[in-house]
Design an enzyme around this catalytic site. Structure first.
Site, PDB file in Angstrom:
ATOM      1  N   CYS A 164       8.387   4.317 -20.096  1.00 38.93           N
ATOM      2  CA  CYS A 164       8.204   5.742 -19.830  1.00 38.93           C
ATOM      3  C   CYS A 164       9.499   6.472 -19.500  1.00 38.93           C
ATOM      4  O   CYS A 164       9.488   7.673 -19.248  1.00 38.93           O
ATOM      5  CB  CYS A 164       7.184   5.930 -18.715  1.00 38.93           C
ATOM      6  SG  CYS A 164       5.619   5.119 -19.084  1.00 38.93           S
ATOM      7  N   THR A 271       5.861  -3.802 -13.078  1.00 36.31           N
ATOM      8  CA  THR A 271       5.090  -2.555 -13.121  1.00 36.31           C
ATOM      9  C   THR A 271       5.214  -1.709 -11.863  1.00 36.31           C
ATOM     10  O   THR A 271       5.072  -0.487 -11.940  1.00 36.31           O
ATOM     11  CB  THR A 271       3.591  -2.845 -13.367  1.00 36.31           C
ATOM     12  OG1 THR A 271       3.094  -3.727 -12.349  1.00 36.31           O
ATOM     13  CG2 THR A 271       3.380  -3.464 -14.736  1.00 36.31           C
ATOM     14  N   HIS A 304       8.904  12.508 -11.885  1.00 34.41           N
ATOM     15  CA  HIS A 304       8.126  11.642 -12.775  1.00 34.41           C
ATOM     16  C   HIS A 304       6.644  11.824 -12.466  1.00 34.41           C
ATOM     17  O   HIS A 304       5.836  11.943 -13.388  1.00 34.41           O
ATOM     18  CB  HIS A 304       8.567  10.195 -12.592  1.00 34.41           C
ATOM     19  CG  HIS A 304       7.969   9.248 -13.562  1.00 34.41           C
ATOM     20  ND1 HIS A 304       8.111   9.394 -14.933  1.00 34.41           N
ATOM     21  CD2 HIS A 304       7.228   8.116 -13.381  1.00 34.41           C
ATOM     22  CE1 HIS A 304       7.485   8.403 -15.550  1.00 34.41           C
ATOM     23  NE2 HIS A 304       6.929   7.621 -14.628  1.00 34.41           N
ATOM     24  N   THR A 308      -0.177   8.294  -9.649  1.00 30.28           N
ATOM     25  CA  THR A 308      -0.582   6.959  -9.201  1.00 30.28           C
ATOM     26  C   THR A 308      -0.276   6.813  -7.714  1.00 30.28           C
ATOM     27  O   THR A 308       0.710   7.372  -7.218  1.00 30.28           O
ATOM     28  CB  THR A 308       0.159   5.848  -9.970  1.00 30.28           C
ATOM     29  OG1 THR A 308       1.561   5.985  -9.770  1.00 30.28           O
ATOM     30  CG2 THR A 308      -0.155   5.919 -11.444  1.00 30.28           C
ATOM     31  N   PRO A 309      -1.090   6.060  -6.983  1.00 32.72           N
ATOM     32  CA  PRO A 309      -0.870   5.931  -5.540  1.00 32.72           C
ATOM     33  C   PRO A 309       0.512   5.409  -5.177  1.00 32.72           C
ATOM     34  O   PRO A 309       1.189   5.969  -4.312  1.00 32.72           O
ATOM     35  CB  PRO A 309      -1.976   4.954  -5.122  1.00 32.72           C
ATOM     36  CG  PRO A 309      -3.079   5.184  -6.104  1.00 32.72           C
ATOM     37  CD  PRO A 309      -2.376   5.449  -7.408  1.00 32.72           C
ATOM     38  N   GLU A 315       8.405   7.790  -5.275  1.00 29.09           N
ATOM     39  CA  GLU A 315       9.322   8.854  -5.697  1.00 29.09           C
ATOM     40  C   GLU A 315       9.601   9.827  -4.558  1.00 29.09           C
ATOM     41  O   GLU A 315      10.730  10.309  -4.402  1.00 29.09           O
ATOM     42  CB  GLU A 315       8.760   9.601  -6.905  1.00 29.09           C
ATOM     43  CG  GLU A 315       9.773  10.572  -7.506  1.00 29.09           C
ATOM     44  CD  GLU A 315       9.354  11.133  -8.841  1.00 29.09           C
ATOM     45  OE1 GLU A 315      10.203  11.758  -9.498  1.00 29.09           O
ATOM     46  OE2 GLU A 315       8.185  10.965  -9.242  1.00 29.09           O
ATOM     47  N   LYS A 336       3.277  16.632 -15.373  1.00 34.20           N
ATOM     48  CA  LYS A 336       2.237  15.712 -15.844  1.00 34.20           C
ATOM     49  C   LYS A 336       0.861  16.120 -15.324  1.00 34.20           C
ATOM     50  O   LYS A 336      -0.161  15.647 -15.842  1.00 34.20           O
ATOM     51  CB  LYS A 336       2.546  14.281 -15.415  1.00 34.20           C
ATOM     52  CG  LYS A 336       3.674  13.615 -16.187  1.00 34.20           C
ATOM     53  CD  LYS A 336       3.807  12.152 -15.787  1.00 34.20           C
ATOM     54  CE  LYS A 336       4.950  11.453 -16.522  1.00 34.20           C
ATOM     55  NZ  LYS A 336       6.272  11.847 -16.010  1.00 34.20           N
ATOM     56  N   HIS A 341       0.361  11.926 -19.002  1.00 38.98           N
ATOM     57  CA  HIS A 341       1.548  11.084 -19.158  1.00 38.98           C
ATOM     58  C   HIS A 341       1.710  10.684 -20.623  1.00 38.98           C
ATOM     59  O   HIS A 341       0.935   9.893 -21.158  1.00 38.98           O
ATOM     60  CB  HIS A 341       1.411   9.842 -18.280  1.00 38.98           C
ATOM     61  CG  HIS A 341       2.677   9.061 -18.136  1.00 38.98           C
ATOM     62  ND1 HIS A 341       3.816   9.329 -18.861  1.00 38.98           N
ATOM     63  CD2 HIS A 341       2.983   7.992 -17.339  1.00 38.98           C
ATOM     64  CE1 HIS A 341       4.761   8.474 -18.527  1.00 38.98           C
ATOM     65  NE2 HIS A 341       4.287   7.658 -17.600  1.00 38.98           N
ATOM     66  N   PHE A 400       7.874   0.884 -16.788  1.00 39.67           N
ATOM     67  CA  PHE A 400       7.602  -0.537 -16.601  1.00 39.67           C
ATOM     68  C   PHE A 400       8.881  -1.332 -16.877  1.00 39.67           C
ATOM     69  O   PHE A 400       9.702  -0.973 -17.710  1.00 39.67           O
ATOM     70  CB  PHE A 400       6.501  -1.003 -17.552  1.00 39.67           C
ATOM     71  CG  PHE A 400       5.102  -0.627 -17.131  1.00 39.67           C
ATOM     72  CD1 PHE A 400       4.858   0.059 -15.959  1.00 39.67           C
ATOM     73  CD2 PHE A 400       4.019  -0.972 -17.923  1.00 39.67           C
ATOM     74  CE1 PHE A 400       3.563   0.396 -15.573  1.00 39.67           C
ATOM     75  CE2 PHE A 400       2.721  -0.638 -17.558  1.00 39.67           C
ATOM     76  CZ  PHE A 400       2.504   0.049 -16.386  1.00 39.67           C
TER      77      PHE A 400
END
Length: 413
Positions: A164, A271, A304, A308-309, A315, A336, A341, A400
């Site tokens: 990504c 990940t 970014h 996600t949790p 970030e 996003k 995404h 990733f």
């Protein structure tokens, strides 16, 4: 930046919020979600049934119908974005300057849809059913190849694959190749089409996607307490990077200057990000050093921000590490929240939105922040765009494998 200055003279976009820069940016700025129900295949068995799909796209605007059958949709989207960007730039390729043009368009997933189709042909009909165009129609570097052929650009055509962070890395590398004098112009960015059974199925198996199927527009909600994963989307973005002197000499329109970039690795997990944000922090610090600016000079961060949790918290911590007390004064947003995404295309889309924010002096919102996570306590421009005297914008991309990318743009005066 090393060597010659690099400016942006053209932009191109295919996204869930619109199939041009003007439309895509307007909807992002206005907080209009591009997320909807996936209807290209039967999602009954899938826990996630939503995505950021491309609507009202006509491939014959960019290549013949016959040629389009030989290539994956990610190639269609990439060629379309490059076409808009190149036409926007006003550049012309002729025999005398063709070797001074390069293309570097990457992809996170590549032709997964074409792989699915050809495996099914093999499974049901045997080896003779596999298309002779299977390989050239699915490999990652074929966006760059097709664009190079279309315009006769003979400097180079390359493709990076770094999940990504792909197109952010393509932009940074493209600028450095201009900086050292290899070429004068680079078309840089990325493209992906992954809302397919294997694409969605793979991320569902990893429990990475939002399952807010009853309310697609509200599914992507970075920094909200109730975020439950990212929304998989398709798209492409392309920036025309040009040597400053070359652009000035021809009287080009200039959107912004690319003043810094960096790449780092978390060296931690395939990940998950480093829990303290140290990998992303190093990347932002290196980009600031490359740009020869102080952290206080940055006005805006296009994060970014995947929804996600783990990622959103990491970030946030990284931004605090990099900017210290200035982090509380930064305008931050995740576009996003509207586009979802787009994997390898995400960095290019978000670079474009950062540039447009600078151009219009407007910070796009992070929509769907209804209950902000107390652990994510910065200013994320919740739900409504904001006017700001914006001179410097920074855009982050992470992927990733622990890969990180940052690019920094400055208002061109």
């Amino acid at each position: 930046m090393f060597g010659r200055r690099v400016v942006i003279t053209g932009l191109g976009l295919i996204s869930p919020t619109g199939n041009s820069v003007a439309t895509g940016w307007r909807n992002v700025r206005d907080g209009v979600s591009g997320i909807s129900v996936v209807d290209s295949f039967d999602t009954t068995e899938f826990s996630t049934k939503i995505g950021g799909i491309i609507k009202d796209f006509d491939v014959t605007d960019y290549m013949s119908k016959k040629e389009s059958r030989k290539s994956d949709k990610f190639i269609h989207y990439g060629v379309a974005a490059c076409t808009e960007a190149f036409e926007d730039s006003g550049l012309e390729v002729v025999e005398a300057n063709a070797h001074r043009f390069g293309v570097i368009m990457g992809s996170g997933i590549g032709g997964i849809h074409t792989i699915e189709q050809n495996y099914e042909k093999y499974r049901t009909g045997g080896a003779r059913r596999i298309s002779p165009f299977f390989v050239p129609g699915s490999i990652v570097n074929m966006v760059s190849g097709q664009v190079s052929i279309k315009y006769g650009m003979s400097g180079f055509n390359l493709a990076l694959v770094s999940a990504c962070a792909t197109s952010t890395h393509c932009i940074g590398l493209g600028a450095r190749l201009i900086g050292i004098g290899d070429v004068d112009v680079v078309l840089a960015g990325g493209a992906d089409y992954a809302t397919t059974p294997l694409g969605i199925g793979g991320f569902c198996a990893a429990r990475a996607l939002s399952t807010r199927n009853d309310d697609p527009a509200a599914a992507s909600r970075p920094w909200d307490r109730d975020r439950d994963g990212f929304v998989l989307s398709d798209g492409a973005g392309c920036l025309v990077l040009e040597d400053y002197d070359h652009a000035i000499k021809r009287g080009a329109q200039i959107y912004a200057e690319l003043i810094g970039s960096a790449m780092t690795s978390d060296a931690y997990h395939i990940t998950a990000p480093t829990e303290d944000g140290s990998g992303a922090d190093l990347c932002m610090r290196m980009a600031l050093e490359d740009a020869s600016i102080n952290f206080e000079d940055v006005d805006y961060v296009n994060a970014h921000g995947t929804s996600t949790p783990l990622g959103d918290l990491a970030e946030t911590l990284a931004i605090k590490l990099t900017f210290g007390e200035h982090a509380k004064r930064l305008a931050i947003s995740s576009t996003k929240s509207t586009t979802g995404h787009t994997l390898g295309a995400a960095g290019a889309l978000e670079a474009i939105f950062t540039i447009m924010a600078i151009k219009e002096q407007t910070i796009p919102p992070t929509i769907n922040i209804e209950n902000q996570d107390p652990a994510c306590d910065l200013d994320y421009t919740a739900n409504t765009a904001r006017e700001l005297n914006l001179k410097v914008g920074l855009s982050n991309s992470f992927g990733f494998g622990g890969t990180n990318g940052t690019v920094i743009f400055k208002r061109f005066d």
